[in-house]
Design a protein around this motif. Structure first.
Motif, PDB file in Angstrom:
ATOM      1  N   GLY A 102      -0.056  -0.051  16.656  1.00 24.67           N
ATOM      2  CA  GLY A 102      -0.192  -1.099  15.698  1.00 24.67           C
ATOM      3  C   GLY A 102      -0.514  -0.567  14.308  1.00 24.67           C
ATOM      4  O   GLY A 102      -1.264   0.289  14.115  1.00 24.67           O
ATOM      5  N   LEU A 103      -0.170  -1.088  13.287  1.00 26.64           N
ATOM      6  CA  LEU A 103      -0.672  -0.736  11.926  1.00 26.64           C
ATOM      7  C   LEU A 103      -0.811  -1.974  10.945  1.00 26.64           C
ATOM      8  O   LEU A 103      -0.026  -2.842  11.074  1.00 26.64           O
ATOM      9  N   ASN A 104      -1.708  -1.991  10.120  1.00 23.06           N
ATOM     10  CA  ASN A 104      -1.879  -2.679   8.935  1.00 23.06           C
ATOM     11  C   ASN A 104      -1.942  -2.185   7.649  1.00 23.06           C
ATOM     12  O   ASN A 104      -2.788  -1.506   7.379  1.00 23.06           O
ATOM     13  N   ARG A 105      -0.986  -2.575   6.752  1.00 19.46           N
ATOM     14  CA  ARG A 105      -0.968  -2.117   5.491  1.00 19.46           C
ATOM     15  C   ARG A 105      -1.876  -2.888   4.527  1.00 19.46           C
ATOM     16  O   ARG A 105      -1.376  -4.110   4.309  1.00 19.46           O
ATOM     17  N   ASN A 106      -2.647  -2.282   3.599  1.00 22.43           N
ATOM     18  CA  ASN A 106      -3.248  -2.975   2.555  1.00 22.43           C
ATOM     19  C   ASN A 106      -3.946  -4.276   3.042  1.00 22.43           C
ATOM     20  O   ASN A 106      -3.697  -5.448   2.397  1.00 22.43           O
ATOM     21  N   ARG A 107      -4.836  -4.286   4.145  1.00 19.25           N
ATOM     22  CA  ARG A 107      -5.447  -5.457   4.550  1.00 19.25           C
ATOM     23  C   ARG A 107      -4.340  -6.639   4.626  1.00 19.25           C
ATOM     24  O   ARG A 107      -4.891  -7.755   4.013  1.00 19.25           O
ATOM     25  N   GLY A 108      -3.343  -6.500   5.066  1.00 23.77           N
ATOM     26  CA  GLY A 108      -2.598  -7.774   5.515  1.00 23.77           C
ATOM     27  C   GLY A 108      -1.333  -7.841   4.757  1.00 23.77           C
ATOM     28  O   GLY A 108      -0.573  -8.960   4.665  1.00 23.77           O
ATOM     29  N   GLU A 109      -0.886  -6.988   3.833  1.00 22.34           N
ATOM     30  CA  GLU A 109       0.646  -6.856   3.281  1.00 22.34           C
ATOM     31  C   GLU A 109       1.382  -7.026   4.289  1.00 22.34           C
ATOM     32  O   GLU A 109       2.542  -7.540   4.350  1.00 22.34           O
ATOM     33  N   VAL A 110       1.336  -5.899   5.069  1.00 23.59           N
ATOM     34  CA  VAL A 110       2.247  -5.787   6.149  1.00 23.59           C
ATOM     35  C   VAL A 110       1.645  -5.239   7.495  1.00 23.59           C
ATOM     36  O   VAL A 110       0.873  -4.465   7.721  1.00 23.59           O
ATOM     37  N   ALA A 163      -7.935  -7.627  12.479  1.00 22.27           N
ATOM     38  CA  ALA A 163      -9.293  -7.498  12.180  1.00 22.27           C
ATOM     39  C   ALA A 163      -9.579  -6.476  10.986  1.00 22.27           C
ATOM     40  O   ALA A 163     -10.352  -6.360  10.052  1.00 22.27           O
ATOM     41  N   HIS A 164      -8.136  -5.415  10.594  1.00 25.73           N
ATOM     42  CA  HIS A 164      -8.336  -4.707   9.576  1.00 25.73           C
ATOM     43  C   HIS A 164      -7.843  -5.563   8.419  1.00 25.73           C
ATOM     44  O   HIS A 164      -8.220  -4.692   7.116  1.00 25.73           O
ATOM     45  N   ASN A 165      -7.701  -6.714   8.245  1.00 25.15           N
ATOM     46  CA  ASN A 165      -7.466  -7.619   7.035  1.00 25.15           C
ATOM     47  C   ASN A 165      -8.986  -7.628   6.329  1.00 25.15           C
ATOM     48  O   ASN A 165      -9.051  -8.015   5.022  1.00 25.15           O
ATOM     49  N   VAL A 166     -10.146  -7.404   7.102  1.00 27.51           N
ATOM     50  CA  VAL A 166     -11.391  -7.438   6.648  1.00 27.51           C
ATOM     51  C   VAL A 166     -12.034  -6.060   6.627  1.00 27.51           C
ATOM     52  O   VAL A 166     -12.736  -5.803   5.678  1.00 27.51           O
ATOM     53  N   PHE A 167     -12.012  -5.165   7.640  1.00 30.43           N
ATOM     54  CA  PHE A 167     -12.557  -4.003   7.875  1.00 30.43           C
ATOM     55  C   PHE A 167     -11.504  -2.933   7.806  1.00 30.43           C
ATOM     56  O   PHE A 167     -10.693  -2.720   8.660  1.00 30.43           O
ATOM     57  N   GLY A 168     -11.757  -1.822   7.176  1.00 29.57           N
ATOM     58  CA  GLY A 168     -10.735  -0.582   7.115  1.00 29.57           C
ATOM     59  C   GLY A 168     -11.026   0.272   8.206  1.00 29.57           C
ATOM     60  O   GLY A 168     -10.293   0.844   8.989  1.00 29.57           O
ATOM     61  N   GLU A 169     -12.306   0.570   8.425  1.00 30.13           N
ATOM     62  CA  GLU A 169     -12.892   1.732   9.264  1.00 30.13           C
ATOM     63  C   GLU A 169     -12.990   0.992  10.523  1.00 30.13           C
ATOM     64  O   GLU A 169     -13.344  -0.229  10.693  1.00 30.13           O
ATOM     65  N   HIS A 170     -12.811   1.796  11.455  1.00 32.40           N
ATOM     66  CA  HIS A 170     -13.153   1.530  12.843  1.00 32.40           C
ATOM     67  C   HIS A 170     -14.849   1.605  13.066  1.00 32.40           C
ATOM     68  O   HIS A 170     -15.263   2.405  14.025  1.00 32.40           O
ATOM     69  N   GLY A 214      -7.250   0.546   8.745  1.00 30.03           N
ATOM     70  CA  GLY A 214      -6.647  -0.088   7.600  1.00 30.03           C
ATOM     71  C   GLY A 214      -7.199   0.334   6.266  1.00 30.03           C
ATOM     72  O   GLY A 214      -8.332   0.543   6.346  1.00 30.03           O
ATOM     73  N   TRP A 215      -6.342   0.456   5.456  1.00 30.84           N
ATOM     74  CA  TRP A 215      -6.886   0.948   4.294  1.00 30.84           C
ATOM     75  C   TRP A 215      -6.583  -0.012   2.802  1.00 30.84           C
ATOM     76  O   TRP A 215      -5.462  -0.603   2.908  1.00 30.84           O
ATOM     77  N   THR A 216      -7.410  -0.159   2.060  1.00 30.85           N
ATOM     78  CA  THR A 216      -7.260  -0.858   0.797  1.00 30.85           C
ATOM     79  C   THR A 216      -6.894   0.119  -0.247  1.00 30.85           C
ATOM     80  O   THR A 216      -7.445   1.514  -0.385  1.00 30.85           O
ATOM     81  N   GLY A 217      -6.133  -0.246  -1.140  1.00 30.17           N
ATOM     82  CA  GLY A 217      -5.408   0.609  -2.217  1.00 30.17           C
ATOM     83  C   GLY A 217      -4.280   1.416  -1.782  1.00 30.17           C
ATOM     84  O   GLY A 217      -4.289   2.218  -0.831  1.00 30.17           O
ATOM     85  N   GLY A 218      -3.016   0.962  -2.363  1.00 29.62           N
ATOM     86  CA  GLY A 218      -1.954   2.010  -1.630  1.00 29.62           C
ATOM     87  C   GLY A 218      -1.524   1.696  -0.397  1.00 29.62           C
ATOM     88  O   GLY A 218      -1.639   0.541  -0.023  1.00 29.62           O
TER      89      GLY A 218
END
Length: 326
Positions: free
Chosen positions: A184-192, A220-227, A276-280
């Protein structure tokens, strides 16, 4: 020709070779792609390795010289115009036709939690998008809709106020290596959010509860990017909430259900995502990924999907408000 800059662009399994004057920039490459491959500028993203990562039109540095990209692999991440057309047709075909309902006699209204209904119209998935170029996209649509309507998932999204623009499926071939399979993947904390619904051989679908657990991880990556510890604590909490609310709503055995797969090995030993990553966008793949850049993806551009998702979310909110007011 002497003095020319020659670049090879990979796109959908094809190699396109372009020659440019030595002073040409990344903007000239975008113009050439539009002229020769008919990919609109807004849909163009170039994955350049090693080191540079994702370059997305209109580019942070539009004057980046093409000579700096020599000896690098360039992959164009963009859908073909025919794929965009297929996606629109598949989405239209998946919507049920409206039938005139018979007139019913007036009965006393049953109690309904309008606050809950309004929250569900906000804290939800704006758009469901299967991949139209893979076999049986309507079945993937049903799988994604079932996840979206899962009582446990809905309850957890309301509690944490999670809104996701697009819920879509992942092409297993694009996220499988000798070392790992991304689930699974989460782009930009919930965009996709992308989920690996299908088996690696495309001959079936993975077990529903395995995919639902993956979705908990990605939410959970909507809140935290790192594991980190905070991320895993939130993931565990979401998983417990989903299980609890599924049971309270009459959860039942899945042995006779469409997406029951007793041979699915589950998530143990597999690669959930790259964080999950924020920005870009973000890099998908190995555990040593550290760039907050993008990933290969088929289908419509992010702006188009997000605009459609926003429209559908506003419509749901308007419907909920009218019901509450009525």
């Amino acid at each position: 020709m002497a003095g020319q800059t020659t670049l090879t662009v990979h796109h959908h399994g094809n190699r396109h070779i372009f020659e440019f004057p030595p002073e040409s920039t990344i903007s000239h490459l975008a113009d050439r792609v539009f002229s020769y491959i008919s990919i609109p500028h807004a849909n163009q993203k170039f994955m350049i390795t090693p080191r540079l990562g994702i370059l997305k039109f209109p580019f942070q540095d539009p004057l980046l010289p093409l000579s700096s990209l020599l000896n690098k692999k360039i992959v164009l991440l963009a859908p073909l115009p025919s794929e965009l057309s297929s996606l629109s047709q598949a989405s239209a075909a998946s919507r049920p036709r409206q039938r005139a309902a018979p007139i019913k006699s007036v009965t006393p209204a049953r109690h309904r939690d309008w606050r809950k209904a309004q929250d569900e119209s906000i804290y939800t998935f704006g758009k469901i998008v299967p991949l139209p170029y893979l076999p049986n996209p309507t079945k993937s649509q049903r799988f994604l809709e079932r996840l979206s309507n899962d009582a446990g998932i809905k309850a957890s999204m309301r509690k944490h106020k999670f809104s996701v623009g697009v819920l879509t499926e992942m092409n297993p071939a694009e996220h499988t290596t000798h070392e790992s399979r991304t689930l699974g993947l989460n782009r930009n904390r919930g965009e996709v959010i992308e989920l690996r619904l299908r088996t690696d051989a495309y001959d079936g679908y993975r077990d529903y509860k395995v995919i639902r657990k993956t979705l908990c991880h990605e939410l959970a990556h909507n809140v935290f990017g790192e594991h980190d510890r905070s991320f895993w604590d939130l993931t565990t909490a979401i998983e417990k909430e989903v299980e609890k609310n599924d049971w309270r709503a009459g959860g039942h055995a899945l042995t006779n259900q469409e997406f029951y797969n007793p041979d699915d090995p589950g998530v143990e030993g597999e690669h959930m995502d790259g964080g999950g990553w924020t920005g870009g966008e973000f890099v998908l793949g190995g555990n040593n990924s550290t760039s907050s850049q993008g990933t290969p993806a088929h289908g419509p551009g992010r702006r188009e999907l997000m605009a459609q998702a926003a429209e559908e979310r506003m419509k749901k909110q308007g419907d909920a408000s009218r019901r509450a007011g009525g």
